[in-house]
Design a protein around this motif. Structure first.
Motif, mmCIF file in Angstrom:
data_model
loop_
_atom_site.group_PDB
_atom_site.id
_atom_site.type_symbol
_atom_site.label_atom_id
_atom_site.label_comp_id
_atom_site.label_asym_id
_atom_site.label_seq_id
_atom_site.Cartn_x
_atom_site.Cartn_y
_atom_site.Cartn_z
ATOM 1 N N THR A 23 0.796 -1.234 0.000
ATOM 2 C CA THR A 23 0.000 0.000 0.000
ATOM 3 C C THR A 23 0.829 1.284 0.000
ATOM 4 N N ASP A 24 2.074 1.225 0.453
ATOM 5 C CA ASP A 24 2.873 2.452 0.609
ATOM 6 C C ASP A 24 3.793 2.689 -0.583
ATOM 7 N N PHE A 25 3.737 3.894 -1.104
ATOM 8 C CA PHE A 25 4.637 4.338 -2.176
ATOM 9 C C PHE A 25 5.461 5.488 -1.611
ATOM 10 N N VAL A 26 6.786 5.346 -1.604
ATOM 11 C CA VAL A 26 7.656 6.317 -0.939
ATOM 12 C C VAL A 26 8.343 7.219 -1.965
ATOM 13 N N ILE A 27 8.326 8.525 -1.692
ATOM 14 C CA ILE A 27 9.037 9.492 -2.534
ATOM 15 C C ILE A 27 10.177 10.082 -1.711
ATOM 16 N N ILE A 28 11.412 9.818 -2.170
ATOM 17 C CA ILE A 28 12.587 10.287 -1.441
ATOM 18 C C ILE A 28 13.244 11.449 -2.174
ATOM 19 N N PRO A 29 13.858 12.389 -1.442
ATOM 20 C CA PRO A 29 14.557 13.493 -2.095
ATOM 21 C C PRO A 29 15.871 13.026 -2.699
ATOM 22 N N GLU A 30 16.372 13.750 -3.680
ATOM 23 C CA GLU A 30 17.603 13.350 -4.367
ATOM 24 C C GLU A 30 18.789 13.247 -3.418
ATOM 25 N N ILE A 31 18.787 13.998 -2.329
ATOM 26 C CA ILE A 31 19.900 13.957 -1.376
ATOM 27 C C ILE A 31 19.944 12.633 -0.614
#
Length: 359
Positions: A111-119
């Motif tokens: 259920t979880d979709f994670v968006i991470i920053p480029e850093i």
């Protein structure tokens, strides 16, 4: 008849460092998370997870910096060094409505979709991929992509991402150049500016404004050159540490904005100044090139402070009459391109892309 199964509610989780200082990137993420919850498309919601380094990891890093001088391939914040912050209160300007905060690092692969920053691209390698969690990388600044020295693992993090998000043409082109295999999964989302916030007076003041947060030393040298040459009827004012309302008021009153953008993924302040009716002089910062066109914008090569000074004096002494009327059509194009309406369409596209990852 047969009962239809209820769809599992999916969750887009943005990961951010827990700091409250000036951060245009964090503000953008808060606004996107807020929009996702507002739209309620495909039964998808959004949360924000704030992470900070554990005390022991902080001490270890401090020790390594003092003892070792050679860069280590293990660089950055790794999952086992982080912990969730459950008491983070963001600045009020980051979002209008209530934001959903995630209080732990437990993720559900279904259920979880994670968006991470480029850093934090390495977060995919040492945590998300191992846990079989789908993810995307949000590259707001190409200049911050090299978050650790292991280029092979960095490439892996981008190639295994479901898709990559960016906010500027400059970064879009750079991602395609570095990771050609990823060129078909880049989603560009235009940032937005609400031009209604700028109450530009019919008659502006002889005011020059600037925000020299990153390159204050450049401004100090420039002010030395301008010290005796700038006409007395003109004033220069820094817009540092102002709340959003006062910032927009100042930009509305000023005629000229000096840009000290440095290695920016996009660079909102020069664009905001332009929409507020300013002539913008200075550095594009890289990401600003997509909107940096004459006659509103005059680009100065970074470090060429003498030319910077000469351009300001020339503009001051020959400031065009009816500047607002002459530049109206140009500013209107900027307003339309970077409008909340356009941003909303692209956020809906992002939601649908996440939805398609599970079908």
């Amino acid at each position: 008849f047969s009962l239809m199964k209820l769809k599992k509610k999916r969750n887009i989780i943005y990961v951010l460092p827990a700091h409250k200082g000036p951060s245009g990137g964090s503000k953008v993420i808060y606004q996107h998370s807020e929009l996702i919850n507002k739209f309620e498309i495909n039964n998808i919601s959004s949360q924000i997870l704030h992470l900070k380094k554990k005390k022991l990891s902080k001490l270890s890093l401090s020790f390594k910096k003092r003892v070792f001088t050679k860069p280590s391939k293990k660089y950055g914040w790794y999952a086992n060094e982080m912990k969730a912050v459950n008491s983070f209160i963001p600045p009020s300007s980051w979002a209008k409505n209530k934001i959903l905060i995630k209080n732990d690092m437990n993720f559900n692969p279904k259920t979880d979709f994670v968006i991470i920053p480029e850093i934090w691209a390495h977060f995919a390698i040492d945590f998300l991929i191992k846990k079989k969690i789908k993810y995307s990388i949000f590259v707001q600044g190409f200049y911050h992509m090299n978050s650790f020295y292991d280029h092979k693992k960095l490439s892996e993090s981008y190639e295994k991402a479901e898709f990559i998000i960016t906010t500027s043409e400059e970064t879009y082109k750079c991602i395609k150049f570095i990771f050609p295999n990823c060129k078909n999964k880049i989603l560009k989302i235009n940032l937005s500016i609400d031009h209604k916030k700028f109450k530009t007076p019919f008659k502006k003041n002889n005011l020059i404004t600037l925000m020299p947060r990153k390159l204050g030393d450049h401004f100090h040298i420039l002010s030395l050159l301008l010290f005796k040459k700038l006409p007395k009827k003109w004033k220069i004012e820094s817009l540092s540490n102002l709340d959003e309302k006062k910032l927009f008021e100042k930009l509305g009153k000023s005629k000229i904005f000096l840009s000290f953008s440095y290695l920016e993924g996009f660079g909102l302040p020069p664009l905001e100044a332009a929409i507020a009716g300013n002539k913008v002089i200075g550095y594009s910062g890289g990401g600003g090139r997509e909107y940096w066109t004459k006659p509103i914008f005059d680009e100065i090569q970074p470090g060429n402070i003498k030319h910077f000074c000469e351009k300001i004096l020339d503009t001051v002494n020959n400031f065009p009459k009816d500047w607002h009327k002459k530049t109206f059509s140009r500013r209107k194009k900027l307003i339309n391109k970077y409008s909340p309406t356009n941003e909303n369409k692209l956020i809906k596209k992002l939601i649908n892309k996440v939805h398609s990852c599970y079908n």
